[in-house]
Design a protein around this motif. Structure first.
Motif, PDB file in Angstrom:
ATOM      1  N   ASP A  89       0.801  -1.231   0.000  1.00  0.00           N
ATOM      2  CA  ASP A  89       0.000   0.000   0.000  1.00  0.00           C
ATOM      3  C   ASP A  89       0.827   1.270   0.000  1.00  0.00           C
ATOM      4  O   ASP A  89       0.540   2.216  -0.712  1.00  0.00           O
ATOM      5  CB  ASP A  89      -0.885   0.053   1.245  1.00  0.00           C
ATOM      6  CG  ASP A  89      -2.201  -0.648   1.022  1.00  0.00           C
ATOM      7  OD1 ASP A  89      -2.530  -0.920  -0.135  1.00  0.00           O
ATOM      8  OD2 ASP A  89      -2.888  -0.923   2.017  1.00  0.00           O
ATOM      9  N   ARG A  90       1.845   1.318   0.813  1.00  0.00           N
ATOM     10  CA  ARG A  90       2.532   2.577   1.083  1.00  0.00           C
ATOM     11  C   ARG A  90       3.645   2.901   0.089  1.00  0.00           C
ATOM     12  O   ARG A  90       4.325   3.908   0.254  1.00  0.00           O
ATOM     13  CB  ARG A  90       3.096   2.557   2.504  1.00  0.00           C
ATOM     14  CG  ARG A  90       1.996   2.516   3.546  1.00  0.00           C
ATOM     15  CD  ARG A  90       2.523   2.732   4.938  1.00  0.00           C
ATOM     16  NE  ARG A  90       1.429   2.792   5.883  1.00  0.00           N
ATOM     17  CZ  ARG A  90       0.956   1.750   6.539  1.00  0.00           C
ATOM     18  NH1 ARG A  90       1.496   0.560   6.348  1.00  0.00           N
ATOM     19  NH2 ARG A  90      -0.038   1.884   7.376  1.00  0.00           N
ATOM     20  N   ASN A  92      -2.141   3.448  -1.883  1.00  0.00           N
ATOM     21  CA  ASN A  92      -3.315   3.707  -1.043  1.00  0.00           C
ATOM     22  C   ASN A  92      -3.971   5.048  -1.361  1.00  0.00           C
ATOM     23  O   ASN A  92      -5.069   5.323  -0.884  1.00  0.00           O
ATOM     24  CB  ASN A  92      -2.963   3.614   0.443  1.00  0.00           C
ATOM     25  CG  ASN A  92      -1.860   4.558   0.847  1.00  0.00           C
ATOM     26  OD1 ASN A  92      -1.372   5.333   0.029  1.00  0.00           O
ATOM     27  ND2 ASN A  92      -1.458   4.488   2.086  1.00  0.00           N
TER      28      ASN A  92
END
Length: 130
Positions: A11-12, A48
């Motif tokens: 996600d990051r 994200n």
């Protein structure tokens, strides 16, 4: 976690970096995918931060234009199996778990050959003084 091509993508991380966690997508293909999805190529957003529409565009591009994950692994293994079946030199090297691309094996090649197996009678000879 975002799921693309059956893989949980981090996600990051930025989009072009996160896509590399998919088998078969490297730096060049990841940048191509980001460009085709109409995302900023110079500074792509983090995974994200992407909207569901953008993620769907990426999923469609990966599924339609690229061979990834299971299909690519299967194709790779079929190619090796074909070399083994026809009895080519490369196939024999694969079958014996030896380096395929012409590397030396007298020394090195440990990652391909595995751990050392001790052979009796090798080494320095110390017998026979007169």
């Amino acid at each position: 976690m975002v799921r693309i091509a059956g893989v949980d993508v981090p996600d990051r991380k930025r989009a072009h970096i996160a896509l590399r966690s998919i088998y078969g997508i490297g730096p060049t293909k990841a940048t191509e995918i980001v460009g085709k999805a109409n995302l900023d190529i110079d500074m792509p957003p983090r995974m994200n931060e992407l909207s569901e529409d953008q993620l769907d565009r990426i999923r469609v591009i990966v599924d339609q234009d690229y061979i990834t994950e299971g299909d690519l692994r299967r194709e790779h293994n079929e190619n090796i199996r074909r070399l083994i079946d026809i009895g080519s030199y490369r196939g024999l090297r694969h079958r014996r778990n030896l380096p395929v691309h012409g590397q030396r094996t007298r020394t090195n090649a440990r990652s391909r050959k595995g751990a050392r197996r001790t052979v009796a009678g090798r080494g320095r000879r110390t017998g026979g003084k007169k």
